[in-house]
Design an enzyme around this catalytic site. Structure first.
Site, mmCIF file in Angstrom:
data_model
loop_
_atom_site.group_PDB
_atom_site.id
_atom_site.type_symbol
_atom_site.label_atom_id
_atom_site.label_comp_id
_atom_site.label_asym_id
_atom_site.label_seq_id
_atom_site.Cartn_x
_atom_site.Cartn_y
_atom_site.Cartn_z
ATOM 1 N N CYS A 97 0.860 -1.193 0.000
ATOM 2 C CA CYS A 97 0.000 0.000 0.000
ATOM 3 C C CYS A 97 0.896 1.243 0.000
ATOM 4 O O CYS A 97 0.650 2.208 -0.728
ATOM 5 C CB CYS A 97 -0.882 0.042 1.230
ATOM 6 S SG CYS A 97 -1.754 -1.485 1.636
ATOM 7 N N CYS B 45 -7.534 -2.184 -4.560
ATOM 8 C CA CYS B 45 -6.102 -1.876 -4.559
ATOM 9 C C CYS B 45 -5.254 -3.139 -4.450
ATOM 10 O O CYS B 45 -4.210 -3.241 -5.082
ATOM 11 C CB CYS B 45 -5.773 -0.908 -3.425
ATOM 12 S SG CYS B 45 -6.237 0.796 -3.825
ATOM 13 N N HIS C 78 0.882 4.762 -1.977
ATOM 14 C CA HIS C 78 0.247 5.844 -1.219
ATOM 15 C C HIS C 78 1.198 6.592 -0.282
ATOM 16 O O HIS C 78 0.771 7.484 0.438
ATOM 17 C CB HIS C 78 -0.951 5.300 -0.454
ATOM 18 C CG HIS C 78 -2.047 4.817 -1.366
ATOM 19 N ND1 HIS C 78 -2.688 5.652 -2.255
ATOM 20 C CD2 HIS C 78 -2.579 3.576 -1.564
ATOM 21 C CE1 HIS C 78 -3.598 4.952 -2.936
ATOM 22 N NE2 HIS C 78 -3.541 3.693 -2.544
HETATM 23 C C1 HEC Z 1 -0.447 -0.075 -7.550
HETATM 24 C C2 HEC Z 1 -0.759 1.111 -6.828
HETATM 25 C C3 HEC Z 1 -1.643 0.943 -5.608
HETATM 26 C C4 HEC Z 1 -1.430 0.128 -4.531
HETATM 27 C C5 HEC Z 1 -0.312 -0.880 -4.315
HETATM 28 C C6 HEC Z 1 -2.470 0.425 -3.601
HETATM 29 N N1 HEC Z 1 -3.301 1.376 -4.111
HETATM 30 FE FE1 HEC Z 1 -4.797 2.286 -3.128
HETATM 31 N N2 HEC Z 1 -5.222 3.383 -4.801
HETATM 32 C C7 HEC Z 1 -4.560 3.295 -6.000
HETATM 33 C C8 HEC Z 1 -5.255 4.095 -6.984
HETATM 34 C C9 HEC Z 1 -4.866 4.255 -8.447
HETATM 35 C C10 HEC Z 1 -6.359 4.682 -6.325
HETATM 36 C C11 HEC Z 1 -7.403 5.628 -6.917
HETATM 37 C C12 HEC Z 1 -8.834 5.171 -6.762
HETATM 38 C C13 HEC Z 1 -9.150 3.935 -7.569
HETATM 39 O O1 HEC Z 1 -9.353 4.023 -8.760
HETATM 40 O O2 HEC Z 1 -9.198 2.846 -6.980
HETATM 41 C C14 HEC Z 1 -6.285 4.223 -4.943
HETATM 42 C C15 HEC Z 1 -7.161 4.608 -3.951
HETATM 43 C C16 HEC Z 1 -7.105 4.203 -2.638
HETATM 44 C C17 HEC Z 1 -7.964 4.688 -1.595
HETATM 45 C C18 HEC Z 1 -9.070 5.726 -1.735
HETATM 46 C C19 HEC Z 1 -8.577 7.127 -1.691
HETATM 47 C C20 HEC Z 1 -8.467 7.686 -3.069
HETATM 48 O O3 HEC Z 1 -7.341 7.900 -3.516
HETATM 49 O O4 HEC Z 1 -9.468 7.885 -3.719
HETATM 50 C C21 HEC Z 1 -7.644 4.020 -0.455
HETATM 51 C C22 HEC Z 1 -8.281 4.185 0.903
HETATM 52 C C23 HEC Z 1 -6.583 3.105 -0.801
HETATM 53 N N3 HEC Z 1 -6.261 3.255 -2.121
HETATM 54 C C24 HEC Z 1 -5.996 2.224 0.088
HETATM 55 C C25 HEC Z 1 -5.019 1.290 -0.273
HETATM 56 C C26 HEC Z 1 -4.565 0.221 0.592
HETATM 57 C C27 HEC Z 1 -5.042 -0.026 2.013
HETATM 58 C C28 HEC Z 1 -3.644 -0.475 -0.119
HETATM 59 C C29 HEC Z 1 -2.912 -1.727 0.308
HETATM 60 C C30 HEC Z 1 -3.756 -2.877 0.575
HETATM 61 C C31 HEC Z 1 -3.504 0.172 -1.412
HETATM 62 N N4 HEC Z 1 -4.377 1.211 -1.468
HETATM 63 C C32 HEC Z 1 -2.611 -0.225 -2.385
HETATM 64 C C33 HEC Z 1 -3.422 2.595 -6.239
HETATM 65 C C34 HEC Z 1 -2.834 1.715 -5.344
#
Ligand code: HEC
Length: 331
Positions: free
Chosen positions: A239, A292, A243
């Site tokens: 994550c 994610c 992030h």
């Molecule tokens: C490969 C890149 C990537 C990883 C690894 C990732 N995310 Fe994300 N995450 C994103 C993207 C792109 C978005 C934008 C919203 C969408 O389209 O899902 C997002 C959105 C989010 C959001 C909503 C907030 C927003 O930006 O709108 C949360 C909460 C979140 N992620 C939590 C997590 C967590 C917890 C993990 C680990 C389990 C994680 N993410 C791993 C790419 C990632």
């Protein structure tokens, strides 16, 4: 697995310009340190690269002559500080607009339009279910103090009786079960999604105020923090890779507007939930976690699972003091 292009995350050091590299790496090292520890391997898909036997973790568990563990408050301050250097022009309270605030060509504050109508429809459905009497004459509204006003600002929370982190959704279901009703399914947008949206709407404008008291709550928090930094799936991404390390950057995805999605910072991520997708589908926070995890190639954990609750606890602590927004349209 869909190929993702445009990003190189070798060793997770692809930091963008202007970053205080040393500060960043300190946090990243601590955040990613958990990636070699514990039962992660058993829970995630096999990695493409052969796993070497884990070395002693850089940040050993408490109890094993460990260096001082930062308090949750120190954690939050350090993470906020680091991330703030990335976007000095964006008020911290606007980070909670999530991806939308960091996406090219997407209006930061969505006003009007079909999706806003959908949010209002979901809230109206939630309000009805909130007030509807159970078979015994009680209702969700009677379960919470002040009819639910401001309640969402204290969730998730540590429950010493159950010895676990309980989410707002858990609280809603506990009320139903207490009064002889069946629990809502966590992924059902028109029941749990709508009710949780409504309950959160009663705390809009409040500051998030989640407590992580010393004792077992700290262990749950530390576990959530560790999971946030653990490499998952075929891509071996955490994550924190997206992030923290890549926050403020973009992720290439063919179905995104303009082919890119903004990567929001970990701080602020729990304040605007649920998201309402085009067509009115409700996406819960845990469904977002699943979305994610899929991006890393990992098999997602279940909504409401202890690990997701702990990750949420870590993220909530990281957003303490910021303003709750409630449901917003998804982009
Ligand atoms: C490969 C890149 C990537 C990883 C690894 C990732 N995310 Fe994300 N995450 C994103 C993207 C792109 C978005 C934008 C919203 C969408 O389209 O899902 C997002 C959105 C989010 C959001 C909503 C907030 C927003 O930006 O709108 C949360 C909460 C979140 N992620 C939590 C997590 C967590 C917890 C993990 C680990 C389990 C994680 N993410 C791993 C790419 C990632």
């Amino acid at each position: 697995m869909r190929g993702i292009t445009g990003w190189r995350v070798p060793g997770d050091v692809a930091l963008r310009g202007g970053v205080a590299l040393r500060a960043a790496l300190t946090i990243v090292v601590t955040l990613l340190a958990g990636s070699v520890a514990s039962h992660a391997a058993a829970q995630t898909k096999p990695q493409t690269k052969p796993q070497t036997k884990p070395q002693a973790p850089a940040n050993p568990r408490p109890g094993s002559a460990a260096p001082a563990v930062p308090t949750p408050e120190q954690d939050r301050a350090a993470l906020t500080n680091l991330l703030q250097k990335r976007f000095p022009a964006l008020a911290i309270d606007d980070w909670s607009l999530g991806s939308a605030a960091f996406s090219p060509g997407v209006a930061v504050i969505p006003l009007g339009g079909a999706n806003a109508t959908n949010v209002n429809d979901i809230l109206a459905i939630g309000k009805k279910a909130w007030e509807r009497p159970f078979a015994n004459g009680k209702s969700l509204a009677t379960c919470f103090p002040n009819g639910g006003r401001r309640v969402a600002s204290n969730y998730p929370q540590w429950d010493p009786q159950q010895n676990r982190v309980v989410t707002l959704e858990d609280g809603i279901n506990a009320c139903r079960v207490l009064h002889g009703e069946l629990p809502f399914r966590l992924d059902d947008g028109l029941t749990m999604g709508a009710v949780s949206a409504y309950l959160r709407s009663l705390a809009v404008g409040q500051k998030l105020n989640v407590r992580v008291p010393p004792g077992p709550a700290r262990t749950a928090y530390a576990s959530g923090r560790e999971w946030f930094g653990k490499r998952l799936g075929e891509k071996g991404m955490a994550c924190a890779s997206c992030h923290v390390l890549q926050a403020g950057g973009f992720w290439d995805e063919p179905d995104a507007p303009g082919g890119k999605r903004g990567l929001s910072p970990a701080v602020g991520q729990v304040l605007a939930w649920p998201r309402v997708e085009a067509g009115g589908r409700v996406r819960s926070l845990h469904q977002q976690f699943q979305r994610c995890m899929t991006r890393t190639g990992a098999e997602p954990f279940a909504s409401g699972s202890p690990i997701f609750a702990e990750i949420e606890y870590f993220l909530a602590n990281s957003s303490n003091g910021l303003t709750i927004r409630g449901a917003i349209p998804a982009h």
